[in-house]
Design a protein around this motif. Structure first.
Motif, short mmCIF file in Angstrom:
data_model
loop_
_atom_site.label_atom_id
_atom_site.label_comp_id
_atom_site.label_asym_id
_atom_site.label_seq_id
_atom_site.Cartn_x
_atom_site.Cartn_y
_atom_site.Cartn_z
N ILE A 136 0.85 -1.21 0.00
CA ILE A 136 0.00 0.00 0.00
C ILE A 136 0.88 1.25 0.00
O ILE A 136 0.66 2.17 -0.79
CB ILE A 136 -0.97 0.00 1.20
CG1 ILE A 136 -1.73 -1.33 1.29
CG2 ILE A 136 -1.93 1.19 1.10
CD1 ILE A 136 -2.43 -1.76 0.02
N GLY A 137 1.89 1.28 0.87
CA GLY A 137 2.76 2.45 0.96
C GLY A 137 3.72 2.58 -0.22
O GLY A 137 4.18 3.67 -0.55
N THR A 138 4.04 1.46 -0.87
CA THR A 138 5.01 1.51 -1.98
C THR A 138 4.35 1.67 -3.34
O THR A 138 4.86 2.38 -4.20
CB THR A 138 5.86 0.21 -2.02
OG1 THR A 138 4.97 -0.92 -2.03
CG2 THR A 138 6.78 0.12 -0.82
N ALA A 139 3.22 1.00 -3.57
CA ALA A 139 2.66 0.94 -4.93
C ALA A 139 1.25 1.50 -5.06
O ALA A 139 0.90 2.05 -6.10
CB ALA A 139 2.67 -0.50 -5.42
N ILE A 140 0.42 1.35 -4.04
CA ILE A 140 -0.99 1.71 -4.21
C ILE A 140 -1.23 3.18 -3.85
O ILE A 140 -1.83 3.93 -4.62
CB ILE A 140 -1.92 0.79 -3.38
CG1 ILE A 140 -1.64 -0.68 -3.72
CG2 ILE A 140 -3.39 1.12 -3.62
CD1 ILE A 140 -1.87 -1.06 -5.17
N VAL A 141 -0.79 3.60 -2.67
CA VAL A 141 -0.95 5.00 -2.26
C VAL A 141 0.40 5.54 -1.79
O VAL A 141 0.59 5.81 -0.59
CB VAL A 141 -2.00 5.14 -1.12
CG1 VAL A 141 -2.45 6.60 -0.99
CG2 VAL A 141 -3.22 4.25 -1.35
N PRO A 142 1.36 5.70 -2.73
CA PRO A 142 2.70 6.12 -2.32
C PRO A 142 2.73 7.51 -1.69
O PRO A 142 3.70 7.85 -1.01
CB PRO A 142 3.52 6.07 -3.62
CG PRO A 142 2.54 5.97 -4.72
CD PRO A 142 1.27 5.41 -4.17
N LEU A 146 0.47 9.01 6.10
CA LEU A 146 1.04 8.17 7.17
C LEU A 146 1.13 6.73 6.68
O LEU A 146 0.15 6.13 6.26
CB LEU A 146 0.17 8.24 8.44
CG LEU A 146 0.63 7.34 9.60
CD1 LEU A 146 2.06 7.65 10.04
CD2 LEU A 146 -0.33 7.45 10.80
N LYS A 147 2.37 6.20 6.75
CA LYS A 147 2.61 4.79 6.39
C LYS A 147 3.24 4.10 7.57
O LYS A 147 4.22 4.60 8.12
CB LYS A 147 3.59 4.71 5.22
CG LYS A 147 3.18 5.47 3.99
CD LYS A 147 4.27 5.41 2.95
CE LYS A 147 3.92 6.30 1.78
NZ LYS A 147 4.97 6.30 0.76
N VAL A 148 2.65 2.99 7.96
CA VAL A 148 3.21 2.23 9.07
C VAL A 148 3.55 0.84 8.57
O VAL A 148 2.76 0.21 7.85
CB VAL A 148 2.19 2.14 10.24
CG1 VAL A 148 2.78 1.35 11.40
CG2 VAL A 148 1.79 3.54 10.71
N PHE A 149 4.76 0.38 8.91
CA PHE A 149 5.18 -0.98 8.54
C PHE A 149 5.28 -1.81 9.81
O PHE A 149 6.12 -1.54 10.67
CB PHE A 149 6.53 -0.94 7.81
CG PHE A 149 6.86 -2.24 7.13
CD1 PHE A 149 6.30 -2.57 5.90
CD2 PHE A 149 7.74 -3.15 7.72
CE1 PHE A 149 6.60 -3.77 5.26
CE2 PHE A 149 8.04 -4.36 7.09
CZ PHE A 149 7.48 -4.67 5.86
N LEU A 150 4.39 -2.77 9.95
CA LEU A 150 4.34 -3.60 11.16
C LEU A 150 5.26 -4.81 11.00
O LEU A 150 5.25 -5.47 9.95
CB LEU A 150 2.92 -4.09 11.43
CG LEU A 150 1.86 -3.04 11.76
CD1 LEU A 150 0.53 -3.70 12.07
CD2 LEU A 150 2.29 -2.17 12.93
N PRO A 198 9.02 -2.40 3.01
CA PRO A 198 8.61 -1.13 3.59
C PRO A 198 8.88 0.04 2.66
O PRO A 198 9.89 0.04 1.96
CB PRO A 198 9.48 -1.02 4.84
CG PRO A 198 10.63 -1.93 4.60
CD PRO A 198 10.19 -3.00 3.67
N ALA A 199 7.99 1.02 2.63
CA ALA A 199 8.28 2.26 1.91
C ALA A 199 9.41 2.98 2.65
O ALA A 199 9.57 2.82 3.85
CB ALA A 199 7.02 3.13 1.87
N GLU A 200 10.18 3.78 1.92
CA GLU A 200 11.31 4.48 2.55
C GLU A 200 10.85 5.40 3.67
O GLU A 200 11.57 5.59 4.66
CB GLU A 200 12.06 5.30 1.50
CG GLU A 200 13.20 4.51 0.88
CD GLU A 200 13.82 5.23 -0.29
OE1 GLU A 200 13.84 6.49 -0.27
OE2 GLU A 200 14.28 4.53 -1.21
N ASP A 201 9.67 5.97 3.52
CA ASP A 201 9.19 6.91 4.53
C ASP A 201 8.18 6.27 5.49
O ASP A 201 7.44 6.97 6.17
CB ASP A 201 8.57 8.15 3.86
CG ASP A 201 7.50 7.79 2.84
OD1 ASP A 201 7.37 6.59 2.49
OD2 ASP A 201 6.79 8.70 2.38
N ALA A 202 8.19 4.94 5.57
CA ALA A 202 7.28 4.27 6.51
C ALA A 202 7.86 4.31 7.94
O ALA A 202 9.07 4.30 8.12
CB ALA A 202 7.06 2.82 6.08
#
Ligand code: C5P
Length: 227
Positions: A136-142, A146-150, A198-202
């Motif tokens: 989601i954070g990388t491809a769908i809604v870059p 707010l991006k959280v990687f659990l 993970p997105a870089e800014d997650a």
């Protein structure tokens, strides 16, 4: 109140679904479980008697699927046509095949368009939506604010999946679940088409030693910080 999208990504067993749904409820936002979308397409593939690794046939099935998702956190019905498939998409057959189906580029492309439509609608209607998945954070809604990687240890993830299976009436053992979680994460992380990463800014959040309330506290703190 949430404006826009919270992207919640990570491997299986990190508590993503529980957290995403609770978060959406607390914020009065929508909730989208994108894993359920890949699972529903996989169920359609299996029902059609198609080999989940046959990209051409999987693509053909995916193009004809009538998938209906709800974004209401209190009513998470997943439908194929008029058929409610909530329980069936969590079963073993689908769980075994879903990583192969979700590695097919055209499947990801079709679901991306569907996810964009759902996100646009929820943002226009409720103001915001919590979207849970792998990319989601990388491809769908870059551009999500707010991006959280659990993350969580392999043990913790296997334990959570096993108790979730028991609570929902599915038989499983800790060892088999651990093997399955590791197998799927390996496939999901190594595929060519938008792999799990993970997105870089997650913001990374390790949930190994946190309960659901603890995870929610942290994320609500991040929502507040970013106003
Ligand atoms: O989240 P859940 O475990 O239900 O996801 C099932 C599978 O769907 C994952 O193992 C992965 O193969 C696929 N998936 C994906 N991209 C997403 C969400 C799920 O590839 N955004």
């Amino acid at each position: 109140e949430l404006r826009g999208v919270i992207a919640l990504d990570g491997p299986s067993g990190t508590g993503k679904s529980t957290v995403a749904r609770r978060l959406a409820t607390l914020l009065g936002a929508g909730y989208l479980d994108t894993g359920a979308m890949f699972r529903a397409v996989t169920l359609a593939v299996l029902r059609a008697g198609v080999d989940p690794t046959d990209e051409v046939e999987v693509t053909r099935v995916a193009e004809g699927v009538d998938l209906r998702m709800s974004t209401d956190p209190a009513d998470q019905d997943v439908r194929l046509g008029d058929d409610t498939v909530n329980a069936e998409i969590r079963g073993q057959a689908v769980t075994l095949a879903v990583s192969a189906v979700s590695a097919v580029p055209r499947v990801r492309e079709l679901l991306k368009l569907h996810q964009w439509r759902i996100v646009d609608e929820a943002c226009a209607g409720r103001g915001g939506i919590v979207v849970e998945g792998r990319d989601i954070g990388t491809a769908i809604v870059p551009d999500a604010p707010l991006k959280v990687f659990l993350t969580a240890s392999a043990d913790a993830r296997a334990r959570r999946r096993t108790s979730q299976d028991a609570a929902e009436g599915r038989k499983s053992t800790l060892d088999a679940t651990r093997a399955d979680v590791e197998r799927r994460d390996g496939l999901d992380s190594s595929r060519a088409a938008s792999p799990l990463r993970p997105a870089e800014d997650a913001v990374w959040l390790d949930t190994t030693d946190l309960d659901v309330e603890g995870v929610l506290d942290r994320i609500l703190g991040l929502v507040d910080e970013r106003g």
